[in-house]
Design a protein around this motif. Structure first.
Motif, PDB file in Angstrom:
ATOM      1  N   ASN A  34     -15.188  13.157  -3.295  1.00  0.00           N
ATOM      2  CA  ASN A  34     -16.000  11.698  -3.600  1.00  0.00           C
ATOM      3  C   ASN A  34     -15.059  10.809  -4.164  1.00  0.00           C
ATOM      4  O   ASN A  34     -15.667   9.943  -4.654  1.00  0.00           O
ATOM      5  CB  ASN A  34     -17.099  12.059  -4.352  1.00  0.00           C
ATOM      6  CG  ASN A  34     -18.243  12.598  -3.449  1.00  0.00           C
ATOM      7  OD1 ASN A  34     -18.496  12.145  -2.386  1.00  0.00           O
ATOM      8  ND2 ASN A  34     -19.008  13.542  -4.139  1.00  0.00           N
ATOM      9  N   GLY A  35     -13.784  11.145  -4.423  1.00  0.00           N
ATOM     10  CA  GLY A  35     -12.867  10.289  -5.161  1.00  0.00           C
ATOM     11  C   GLY A  35     -13.180  10.223  -6.650  1.00  0.00           C
ATOM     12  O   GLY A  35     -12.849   9.139  -7.205  1.00  0.00           O
ATOM     13  N   PRO A 370      -8.657  12.193  -1.034  1.00  0.00           N
ATOM     14  CA  PRO A 370      -7.760  11.010  -1.110  1.00  0.00           C
ATOM     15  C   PRO A 370      -6.763  11.163  -2.300  1.00  0.00           C
ATOM     16  O   PRO A 370      -6.912  11.931  -3.047  1.00  0.00           O
ATOM     17  CB  PRO A 370      -9.074   9.938  -1.196  1.00  0.00           C
ATOM     18  CG  PRO A 370      -9.962  10.596  -2.118  1.00  0.00           C
ATOM     19  CD  PRO A 370      -9.900  12.040  -1.572  1.00  0.00           C
ATOM     20  N   THR A 371      -6.113  10.073  -2.327  1.00  0.00           N
ATOM     21  CA  THR A 371      -5.311   9.768  -3.522  1.00  0.00           C
ATOM     22  C   THR A 371      -5.873   8.483  -4.043  1.00  0.00           C
ATOM     23  O   THR A 371      -5.739   7.487  -3.452  1.00  0.00           O
ATOM     24  CB  THR A 371      -3.802   9.404  -3.221  1.00  0.00           C
ATOM     25  OG1 THR A 371      -3.122  10.349  -2.468  1.00  0.00           O
ATOM     26  CG2 THR A 371      -3.001   9.038  -4.486  1.00  0.00           C
ATOM     27  N   ILE A 372      -6.522   8.580  -5.242  1.00  0.00           N
ATOM     28  CA  ILE A 372      -7.347   7.365  -5.950  1.00  0.00           C
ATOM     29  C   ILE A 372      -6.214   6.443  -6.548  1.00  0.00           C
ATOM     30  O   ILE A 372      -5.265   6.944  -6.900  1.00  0.00           O
ATOM     31  CB  ILE A 372      -8.697   7.820  -6.507  1.00  0.00           C
ATOM     32  CG1 ILE A 372      -8.267   8.691  -7.928  1.00  0.00           C
ATOM     33  CG2 ILE A 372      -9.664   8.582  -5.527  1.00  0.00           C
ATOM     34  CD1 ILE A 372      -9.511   8.631  -8.644  1.00  0.00           C
ATOM     35  N   ASN A 373      -6.733   5.356  -6.965  1.00  0.00           N
ATOM     36  CA  ASN A 373      -5.732   4.426  -7.856  1.00  0.00           C
ATOM     37  C   ASN A 373      -4.733   4.071  -6.821  1.00  0.00           C
ATOM     38  O   ASN A 373      -3.728   3.465  -7.530  1.00  0.00           O
ATOM     39  CB  ASN A 373      -5.521   5.137  -9.304  1.00  0.00           C
ATOM     40  CG  ASN A 373      -6.685   5.331  -9.981  1.00  0.00           C
ATOM     41  OD1 ASN A 373      -7.615   4.542  -9.915  1.00  0.00           O
ATOM     42  ND2 ASN A 373      -6.615   6.482 -10.523  1.00  0.00           N
ATOM     43  N   TYR A 374      -4.684   4.019  -5.489  1.00  0.00           N
ATOM     44  CA  TYR A 374      -3.732   3.420  -4.730  1.00  0.00           C
ATOM     45  C   TYR A 374      -4.087   2.092  -4.503  1.00  0.00           C
ATOM     46  O   TYR A 374      -4.724   1.677  -3.452  1.00  0.00           O
ATOM     47  CB  TYR A 374      -3.489   4.345  -3.478  1.00  0.00           C
ATOM     48  CG  TYR A 374      -2.234   4.072  -2.643  1.00  0.00           C
ATOM     49  CD1 TYR A 374      -1.072   4.408  -3.088  1.00  0.00           C
ATOM     50  CD2 TYR A 374      -2.463   2.939  -1.695  1.00  0.00           C
ATOM     51  CE1 TYR A 374       0.243   4.051  -2.257  1.00  0.00           C
ATOM     52  CE2 TYR A 374      -1.295   2.930  -0.840  1.00  0.00           C
ATOM     53  CZ  TYR A 374      -0.120   3.208  -1.322  1.00  0.00           C
ATOM     54  OH  TYR A 374       1.058   3.107  -0.509  1.00  0.00           O
ATOM     55  N   TYR A 385      -0.811   8.116   2.366  1.00  0.00           N
ATOM     56  CA  TYR A 385      -1.186   9.018   1.018  1.00  0.00           C
ATOM     57  C   TYR A 385      -2.604   9.017   1.032  1.00  0.00           C
ATOM     58  O   TYR A 385      -3.318   9.458   0.012  1.00  0.00           O
ATOM     59  CB  TYR A 385      -0.684   8.170  -0.223  1.00  0.00           C
ATOM     60  CG  TYR A 385       0.906   7.956  -0.227  1.00  0.00           C
ATOM     61  CD1 TYR A 385       1.540   9.286  -0.266  1.00  0.00           C
ATOM     62  CD2 TYR A 385       1.487   6.759   0.014  1.00  0.00           C
ATOM     63  CE1 TYR A 385       3.126   9.084  -0.241  1.00  0.00           C
ATOM     64  CE2 TYR A 385       2.746   6.672  -0.035  1.00  0.00           C
ATOM     65  CZ  TYR A 385       3.485   7.707  -0.178  1.00  0.00           C
ATOM     66  OH  TYR A 385       5.005   7.727  -0.215  1.00  0.00           O
ATOM     67  N   VAL A 386      -3.535   8.853   2.111  1.00  0.00           N
ATOM     68  CA  VAL A 386      -5.098   8.953   2.283  1.00  0.00           C
ATOM     69  C   VAL A 386      -5.503   8.187   1.117  1.00  0.00           C
ATOM     70  O   VAL A 386      -6.138   8.506   0.283  1.00  0.00           O
ATOM     71  CB  VAL A 386      -5.387  10.326   2.321  1.00  0.00           C
ATOM     72  CG1 VAL A 386      -6.789  10.385   2.548  1.00  0.00           C
ATOM     73  CG2 VAL A 386      -4.558  11.435   3.232  1.00  0.00           C
ATOM     74  N   PRO A 387      -5.273   6.657   1.085  1.00  0.00           N
ATOM     75  CA  PRO A 387      -5.646   6.087  -0.103  1.00  0.00           C
ATOM     76  C   PRO A 387      -7.156   5.739  -0.213  1.00  0.00           C
ATOM     77  O   PRO A 387      -7.699   5.565   0.571  1.00  0.00           O
ATOM     78  CB  PRO A 387      -5.026   4.622   0.215  1.00  0.00           C
ATOM     79  CG  PRO A 387      -4.734   4.677   1.641  1.00  0.00           C
ATOM     80  CD  PRO A 387      -4.590   6.184   2.115  1.00  0.00           C
ATOM     81  N   ASN A 388      -7.656   6.557  -1.474  1.00  0.00           N
ATOM     82  CA  ASN A 388      -8.971   5.948  -1.990  1.00  0.00           C
ATOM     83  C   ASN A 388     -10.057   6.484  -1.489  1.00  0.00           C
ATOM     84  O   ASN A 388     -11.028   6.706  -2.163  1.00  0.00           O
ATOM     85  CB  ASN A 388      -8.888   4.522  -2.261  1.00  0.00           C
ATOM     86  CG  ASN A 388      -7.977   3.916  -2.920  1.00  0.00           C
ATOM     87  OD1 ASN A 388      -7.529   4.438  -4.176  1.00  0.00           O
ATOM     88  ND2 ASN A 388      -7.452   2.816  -2.442  1.00  0.00           N
ATOM     89  N   VAL A 389      -9.959   6.918  -0.043  1.00  0.00           N
ATOM     90  CA  VAL A 389     -11.133   7.271   0.447  1.00  0.00           C
ATOM     91  C   VAL A 389     -11.031   8.675   1.371  1.00  0.00           C
ATOM     92  O   VAL A 389     -10.251   8.675   2.254  1.00  0.00           O
ATOM     93  CB  VAL A 389     -11.840   6.261   1.631  1.00  0.00           C
ATOM     94  CG1 VAL A 389     -13.124   6.803   2.140  1.00  0.00           C
ATOM     95  CG2 VAL A 389     -12.293   5.024   0.761  1.00  0.00           C
ATOM     96  N   ALA A 390     -11.856   9.691   1.217  1.00  0.00           N
ATOM     97  CA  ALA A 390     -11.310  11.079   1.890  1.00  0.00           C
ATOM     98  C   ALA A 390     -11.664  10.621   3.355  1.00  0.00           C
ATOM     99  O   ALA A 390     -11.972   9.615   3.779  1.00  0.00           O
ATOM    100  CB  ALA A 390     -12.422  11.886   1.372  1.00  0.00           C
TER     101      ALA A 390
END
Length: 418
Positions: A34-35, A370-374, A385-390
């Motif tokens: 869920n980030g 995800p990688t959050i804060n991207y 980097y799978v930004p912010n959302v799964a």
């Protein structure tokens, strides 16, 4: 074929995690998918005078739920976390330890630092009250190998047992070495991973003095860990433990275990470059990635997902990106790469335990966290980097990378069980 030459398939049957998202794999998986950031202002000590004032603390943890309270007082918090993660993993794997062959039941749970809290407390007692006030339990509670020993005593595991210490590569090395032991038929089942509890005044003072930690987001802690983002300015410390239950396929099938995935290959290399800075050419980590792919009998194009070390430091993220490109070539731009440290913080010696758990779950569930804060692209970090959302995605091959001070690199490759 003689048993000594027979190589066994090794599978993951249980996951146990303790971190800022809570206790157990379900709470952890829900949080990262869920980030959700588990990072907040430090509450365990007054961090007002520290450049970094944020961390991913384990809250609402009752050690008495997992071990005898009297015994717990003789042990450091990192051992408490190791015991909790082990028991959660055994429950997840539905293992009845009384039915195991104890001499073929091992524990490899390491720690990068060991009993930091114990060192701090007992040093204060020495300087404030004198040598006779230092606890007789100080040494056995602070040594980094003790988690493996205490866990083994509790669960009756008389097989291979030691504590690997390789800084932030510790848990990944432990999982890899456990894989080799099982593959070579020297055990049937092993608890493997890492544990760390370095969120203390002394731990923060040391890392802050190195200028390794984030200092720009004290007023918005959830944004502080931002791997691969151009605005990253240092890592955020986390604490907790991550362990996997690894078994030979034969042993797992014999007891009707649910199987998350296979552990298929493992590599360990060293940068031989600098005690704290990674190799700017990413050579040794790239070699480790190349080696696990080759040893698994695969091609770079077969890799679907990499859980990156991704510390949110300027150097690590840039050089790890380069290492992935070295190993995967053009496929580097097609593989999904994420750093769950963006949500859990950096668990140091336990990092590879929780991040290997992510790889196992990603394969089993067909989902990638995800990688959050991207927020802002860095020209040196230009992968997916799978930004912010799964993301929903079939994952057949996943890799976990970790690197540690001293130049240690560890890489484990997981595959979908068929």
């Amino acid at each position: 074929m003689p048993e000594s030459l027979l190589r066994h398939r090794v599978v993951v049957t249980g996951i146990g995690t303790v971190n800022s998202h809570g206790l157990g794999v379900d709470a952890f998986w829900s949080g990262v998918m869920n980030g959700q950031s588990g990072i907040g202002r430090i509450t365990s000590f007054d961090a007002t005078d520290y450049p970094c004032q944020v961390g991913a603390e384990v809250r609402d943890f009752e050690v008495g739920d997992f071990m005898d309270v009297k015994e717990a007082r003789r042990n450091d918090r990192f051992t408490h976390f190791a015991m909790a993660a082990t028991k959660l993993a055994l429950t997840d794997a539905n293992v009845d330890t009384t039915k195991l062959d104890s001499e073929r039941f091992g524990v490899l749970v390491g720690s990068g630092i060991g009993g930091m809290e114990t060192i701090q407390k007992q040093s204060r007692r020495l300087y404030e009250m004198g040598p006779r006030k230092v606890s007789p339990f100080m040494i056995p509670s602070l040594i980094a190998n003790i988690a493996s020993g205490v866990v083994a005593i509790e669960i009756g595991a008389r097989g291979p047992n030691y504590g690997i210490v390789s800084a932030c590569s510790t848990a990944t090395h432990a999982i890899g070495e456990a894989f080799r032991i099982l593959r070579d038929g020297e055990a049937d089942i092993i608890v493997a991973g890492g544990s760390e509890a370095a969120i203390t005044e002394l731990g923060y003072a040391g890392f802050c003095s190195m200028k390794a930690m984030s200092t720009s987001y004290n007023d918005c802690p959830e944004r502080a860990s931002r791997p691969f983002d151009k605005g990253r300015d240092g890592f955020v410390m986390g604490e907790g433990a991550g362990v996997l239950i690894l078994e030979t396929l034969e042993h797992a099938k014999a007891r009707g275990a649910r199987i998350y995935c296979d552990v298929t290959a493992y590599a360990a290399t060293c940068d031989a470059y600098h005690i704290t800075s990674p190799d700017p050419e990413g050579k040794a980590l790239g070699t480790a990635i190349t080696k696990v792919i080759k040893d698994a009998g695969l091609q770079p194009e077969d890799v679907d997902y990499i859980n990156a070390h991704g510390t949110s430091t300027p150097y690590n993220d840039k050089f790890e990106t380069l290492a992935v490109k070295r190993a995967l070539g053009d496929h580097a731009y097609k593989v999904m790469v994420s750093s769950t440290k963006s949500m859990t913080g950096h668990l140091l010696g336990a990092a590879g335990g929780v991040e290997s758990a992510v790889c196992a779950k990603a394969i089993f569930e067909g989902k990638v966290p995800p990688t959050i804060n991207y927020e802002e692209k860095d020209e040196d970090c230009d992968l997916d980097y799978v930004p912010n959302v799964a993301r929903d995605a079939e994952v057949k091959v996943a890799i976990c990378n970790n690197s540690g001070f001293g130049g240690h690199n560890a890489t484990v490759l997981f595959t979908k069980s068929v």
